[in-house]
Design a protein around this motif. Sequence first.
Motif, mmCIF file in Angstrom:
data_model
loop_
_atom_site.group_PDB
_atom_site.id
_atom_site.type_symbol
_atom_site.label_atom_id
_atom_site.label_comp_id
_atom_site.label_asym_id
_atom_site.label_seq_id
_atom_site.Cartn_x
_atom_site.Cartn_y
_atom_site.Cartn_z
ATOM 1 N N LEU A 1 0.817 -1.205 0.000
ATOM 2 C CA LEU A 1 0.000 0.000 0.000
ATOM 3 C C LEU A 1 0.856 1.262 0.000
ATOM 4 C CD1 LEU A 1 -2.804 -1.130 2.487
ATOM 5 C CD2 LEU A 1 -3.000 -0.836 0.008
ATOM 6 N N LEU A 2 1.938 1.253 0.766
ATOM 7 C CA LEU A 2 2.820 2.425 0.779
ATOM 8 C C LEU A 2 3.525 2.597 -0.561
ATOM 9 C CD1 LEU A 2 4.365 2.180 4.356
ATOM 10 C CD2 LEU A 2 2.722 3.865 3.535
ATOM 11 N N ALA A 3 3.874 1.482 -1.214
ATOM 12 C CA ALA A 3 4.496 1.573 -2.539
ATOM 13 C C ALA A 3 3.526 2.170 -3.551
ATOM 14 C CB ALA A 3 4.970 0.193 -2.988
ATOM 15 N N LEU A 4 2.262 1.781 -3.494
ATOM 16 C CA LEU A 4 1.258 2.349 -4.386
ATOM 17 C C LEU A 4 1.078 3.842 -4.122
ATOM 18 C CD1 LEU A 4 -1.447 -0.484 -4.319
ATOM 19 C CD2 LEU A 4 0.052 0.137 -6.229
ATOM 20 N N SER A 5 1.120 4.226 -2.855
ATOM 21 C CA SER A 5 1.030 5.642 -2.511
ATOM 22 C C SER A 5 2.218 6.415 -3.062
ATOM 23 C CB SER A 5 0.950 5.809 -0.990
ATOM 24 O OG SER A 5 0.848 7.171 -0.635
ATOM 25 N N GLY A 6 3.406 5.813 -3.005
ATOM 26 C CA GLY A 6 4.589 6.454 -3.574
ATOM 27 C C GLY A 6 4.471 6.642 -5.072
#
Length: 379
Positions: free
Chosen positions: A90-95
């Motif tokens: 999820l954090l990678a998608l946000s990045g």
Amino acid sequence: MSIFGDQMLLPTTITVAVLQAGHGVSGVGYALAAYTAPLALFVIFGGVIVDWFTPVRVMVAADIARLIIHSALVVAFAVGRPTLWVVLMLLALSGCASAAFQPGFGSLIPRIAHDVQKANAAIRVAESLATVAGPAAAGLLLVLASVPVVMAIDAVTFGVSAACLLALRLRIPHVERQVSLRRDLAQGWQEFRARRWLWSVIVVFMFFQVTVNGPFMTLGPSLITIEHGETALGVIMSMFGVGAVLGGLVAARLRPRYPLRAGAVALAVGGPLVILVVAMRLPPPILAGGYLMDGAASAFWLVMFHTSVQTKIPSDVLGRVHAYDVAGSVVMRPVGQVVGGLVALSLGAVPVLYFSSVMFLVTVCLLLSVPMIRNLPRD
């Protein structure tokens, strides 16, 4: 608003959340890297997308995507302890979404502001206030509420950001052209490479990230925490934001004939000092003063640099050129953080900080040694 939300989540709330989920300090490191790495890797493609579809559309899409992604993060922590791979995904998608937002942000400013320098100064002040207020709000809310509640507030800020962007009555003419990712990436690179003053600044700052900023970001806060405690660290770090507000206000008033020259001189005055006072292990009030001066100098430089980029690059390629700027500025920071930490294990933190203070002055000298940087006129 979106920066305020980011500062609530990263690193304060996500650190607490990952530790509470039982993933340890290493999990925190992986989580922060999972957000930063896609931002650095995909921001160039974000610049192409911005130039294809216009900044506002891409920024709104990025905000909506982050609203959905961060809402999923809320659900993951609300229903239990999510596995680390879910958090990282999820954090990678946000990045990735942030990688599309950033080039649009840079290319939008000259389209909506009659005075680009004042606009950049106002934005720098607002960002600085958000940088100070975000972690403080997160710390207070984490005492009063649970982690999912704080994450939910962070998610809402992206919705507010999208609403503000949709309210812009901006008409950007659509230009019919054949879409080609490879060609447009190459065109952006050619526009970037054709301006020696621009790529020279980025090359110098890649050196800066490895020798100065990366090591100091790793060692400075650690040394302050060991010497004076976590509370003192929070107060001292907040003074950087206060200084950035002051630097932004000064940048809104001053109109130097050669903005990059003036910005480099400001860096020479405020930058090395903060590293020296930390290395010398001086009392907290002096450390706070050093961070205040560093914040003011950094904000002044950023206003001068971004104004130069936004007023001298054609709007139809500005998104791509700004993306190359962001990628070059960010990509070497993790290298500096790792190298600084490894060298400090052998030599100690203080010698590394003294070295970084000298390299800060070397950075300024390199900037001023390039005639096209030193003599770039204000537009």
